[in-house]
Scaffold this motif. Structure first.
Motif, PDB file in Angstrom:
ATOM      1  N   VAL A  37       0.833  -1.200   0.000  1.00 30.08           N
ATOM      2  CA  VAL A  37       0.000   0.000   0.000  1.00 30.08           C
ATOM      3  C   VAL A  37       0.871   1.253   0.000  1.00 30.08           C
ATOM      4  N   ILE A  38       1.852   1.261   0.904  1.00 27.90           N
ATOM      5  CA  ILE A  38       2.694   2.442   1.061  1.00 27.90           C
ATOM      6  C   ILE A  38       3.560   2.640  -0.175  1.00 27.90           C
ATOM      7  N   LEU A  39       4.203   1.558  -0.635  1.00 28.75           N
ATOM      8  CA  LEU A  39       5.191   1.688  -1.703  1.00 28.75           C
ATOM      9  C   LEU A  39       4.548   2.020  -3.050  1.00 28.75           C
ATOM     10  N   VAL A  40       3.476   1.295  -3.412  1.00 23.58           N
ATOM     11  CA  VAL A  40       2.851   1.560  -4.712  1.00 23.58           C
ATOM     12  C   VAL A  40       2.372   3.006  -4.767  1.00 23.58           C
ATOM     13  N   ARG A  41       1.714   3.434  -3.696  1.00 27.59           N
ATOM     14  CA  ARG A  41       1.176   4.790  -3.674  1.00 27.59           C
ATOM     15  C   ARG A  41       2.293   5.819  -3.882  1.00 27.59           C
ATOM     16  N   ASN A  42       3.388   5.657  -3.146  1.00 24.30           N
ATOM     17  CA  ASN A  42       4.467   6.634  -3.268  1.00 24.30           C
ATOM     18  C   ASN A  42       5.141   6.575  -4.631  1.00 24.30           C
ATOM     19  N   MET A  43       5.321   5.377  -5.169  1.00 27.87           N
ATOM     20  CA  MET A  43       5.958   5.266  -6.487  1.00 27.87           C
ATOM     21  C   MET A  43       5.100   5.941  -7.549  1.00 27.87           C
ATOM     22  N   VAL A  44       3.790   5.654  -7.512  1.00 25.36           N
ATOM     23  CA  VAL A  44       2.914   6.241  -8.533  1.00 25.36           C
ATOM     24  C   VAL A  44       2.855   7.756  -8.362  1.00 25.36           C
ATOM     25  N   THR A  45       2.733   8.222  -7.109  1.00 24.81           N
ATOM     26  CA  THR A  45       2.707   9.661  -6.868  1.00 24.81           C
ATOM     27  C   THR A  45       3.993  10.311  -7.386  1.00 24.81           C
ATOM     28  N   GLY A  46       5.129   9.654  -7.110  1.00 25.98           N
ATOM     29  CA  GLY A  46       6.415  10.188  -7.556  1.00 25.98           C
ATOM     30  C   GLY A  46       6.497  10.272  -9.066  1.00 25.98           C
ATOM     31  N   LEU A  47       6.105   9.189  -9.732  1.00 25.16           N
ATOM     32  CA  LEU A  47       6.194   9.171 -11.200  1.00 25.16           C
ATOM     33  C   LEU A  47       5.218  10.174 -11.815  1.00 25.16           C
ATOM     34  N   ARG A  48       4.034  10.298 -11.199  1.00 25.73           N
ATOM     35  CA  ARG A  48       3.054  11.228 -11.764  1.00 25.73           C
ATOM     36  C   ARG A  48       3.424  12.680 -11.478  1.00 25.73           C
TER      37      ARG A  48
END
Lengths: 248, 220
Positions: free
Chosen positions: B99-110
């Motif tokens: 939950v934590i990692l996917v959210r941060n990765m997607v937020t970062g890339l976006r």
């Protein structure tokens, strides 16, 4: 499927509905412990958060509380509460009391930090306007700051409530019963059915708590703020890096 | 607590340093496996979301439900399938990191500005080059922030894994401290968990600074 049938049989077994290991008793222990711990946690944390948020004094204290809350694992609170409780009250210090102390300690940090962050995020112009209208400090707090910050404050209570309900099973470790008793019994007896049935009940209870507080949060927020979209007066709370929600 | 037993006995700690190191080692091993596996899976999911944005909603919904399940329940829910094993513990721990990692990765890339992506395209970067040389470096601080939260959270959760026989620092807290009524072990366990989380958090913060030297150049 065979396993699930066994789980179903466990739930319908009359032996699990009477005596000192009955499902209603374990549920009652779980809920009463959770409700009392959360209530006392709110009674302690809310005034502290309101004071720090309103006056801006002791902000460092709020950040420290939130950091400690994140660093100490839920099991740690119960583990530390146990010797304190038995040290103070000997045999009476086993069971409900250490679980209660541990869960109260667990419930406090999210409420303090969210209340503080919510109040701090209230627009200063709004405060000025309230003072200009002749409100004194308590009126300003109760009629302006708290209603505007209510979403964030309730979010903190919700996080605490879910954490308390989710951690209450560990009370079984210190003789406090709850649904966790089934999990410990099941693990000790290699009774997977009992463990699984209890885990399902614990998970459902936590999810229901989450949903109930989400509903409450929506209900309690002033329609004026809700109508203004995402509560336009409230900036997102400026917390130290990290999630407000930690799995418990 | 047995009568007359002090809250903390330093001599016990000093006499059991070997055992403490062993428990710390177990704790770190379980944590590293969970975070590493979680990171790899999340990275794959984030790349999939980068290509097919519509799958982000369902991924968040599923991982959100997993996140809401109390750890003690999630640790034991899979026992009927995977038994009392490391795998059972890791399934629960990895679920929480997702939950934590996917959210941060997607937020970062976006969060990469569109003009930067345009510029990279204009310079003739292929999609893969753009990802590795432009988007990921820009997203790095948010990704590492997620990694910090995921790791610290996992260190805390691993304490509970002692209930399903995984040892670690939870063994000190529960199996020795609570069950044998020996508060020294509980306090030692909690203190080491807190120190470990703090040290790992600081270490990852340093890593982030090393990985983004331009941020420092900017400060100067």
């Amino acid at each position: 499927m065979d396993f699930l049938a066994q789980v179903l049989a466990w739930f319908t077994d009359p032996a699990n509905w009477t005596g000192n290991n009955a499902i209603p008793l374990r549920l009652w222990q779980h809920l009463s412990l959770s409700v009392v711990s959360l209530a006392v946690g709110v009674a302690i944390a809310l005034p502290i958060g309101l004071y720090i948020g309103h006056t801006g004094r002791g902000a460092r204290f709020a950040v420290a509380v939130s950091n400690i809350g994140r660093a100490v694992p839920s099991l740690g609170w119960l583990g530390i509460a146990y010797p304190i409780s038995t040290g103070l009250f000997q045999r009476a210090g086993i069971g409900f009391l250490p679980a209660f102390i541990g869960l109260v300690a667990l419930a406090i940090p999210p409420i303090v930090t969210n209340t503080y962050a919510g109040l701090r995020a209230v627009d200063d112009e709004l405060r000025e306007a309230a003072r200009g209208m002749g409100m004194h400090e308590l009126q300003l707090l109760m009629r302006v700051e708290v209603p505007v910050a209510l979403t964030v404050i309730l979010a903190g209570i919700r996080v605490s409530a879910v954490a308390v309900v989710a951690t209450a099973p560990l009370a079984a470790l210190v003789g406090g019963g709850t649904l966790g008793a089934y999990i410990l019994q099941g693990l000790a007896l290699s009774d997977e059915v009992r463990v699984f049935a209890a885990a399902v009940m614990v998970a459902l209870l936590a999810i229901l708590t989450e949903l109930a507080f989400a509903w409450l949060q929506r209900r309690a927020v002033s329609p004026g703020l809700a109508a203004a979209g995402d509560a336009s007066w409230v900036e997102p709370p400026q917390l130290p890096a990290g999630p407000a929600i930690v799995p418990s | 607590m047995t009568e007359g037993e002090p809250l903390f006995r330093l001599d016990w700690v000093l006499q059991h340093l070997d055992m403490l190191w062993q428990r710390i080692g177990e704790h770190i091993l379980v944590t590293v496996i969970a975070v590493a596996a979680g990171f790899v899976i999340s990275f794959g999911l984030a790349l999939a979301v980068r290509r097919y944005p519509f799958i982000y909603g369902p991924i968040l919904a599923i991982s959100g439900i997993l996140y809401a399940i109390p750890s003690i329940a999630l640790f034991v829910l899979f026992i009927p399938i995977t038994g009392l094993s490391l795998l059972t513990a890791e399934i629960a721990l990895v679920s929480y990191t997702l939950v934590i990692l996917v959210r941060n990765m997607v937020t970062g890339l976006r969060g990469v500005p569109p003009e930067v992506i345009e510029a990279a395209r204009g310079m003739g970067y292929t999609d893969r080059q753009r990802l590795w040389r432009v988007e990921l470096p820009i997203a790095m601080p948010i990704i590492v922030a997620g990694l910090r939260i995921a790791t610290v959270t996992t260190i805390g959760l691993v304490t509970i894994a002692t209930l399903i026989g995984m040892g670690g620092l939870g063994y000190l807290i529960v199996n020795i401290g609570v069950q044998r009524r020996f508060p020294t072990a509980t306090i030692t366990g909690v203190v080491i968990v807190v120190l470990l989380s703090t040290a790992v958090d600081l270490g990852l913060q340093l890593l982030q600074r090393r990985l983004t030297p331009w941020a420092r150049a900017h400060e100067a």
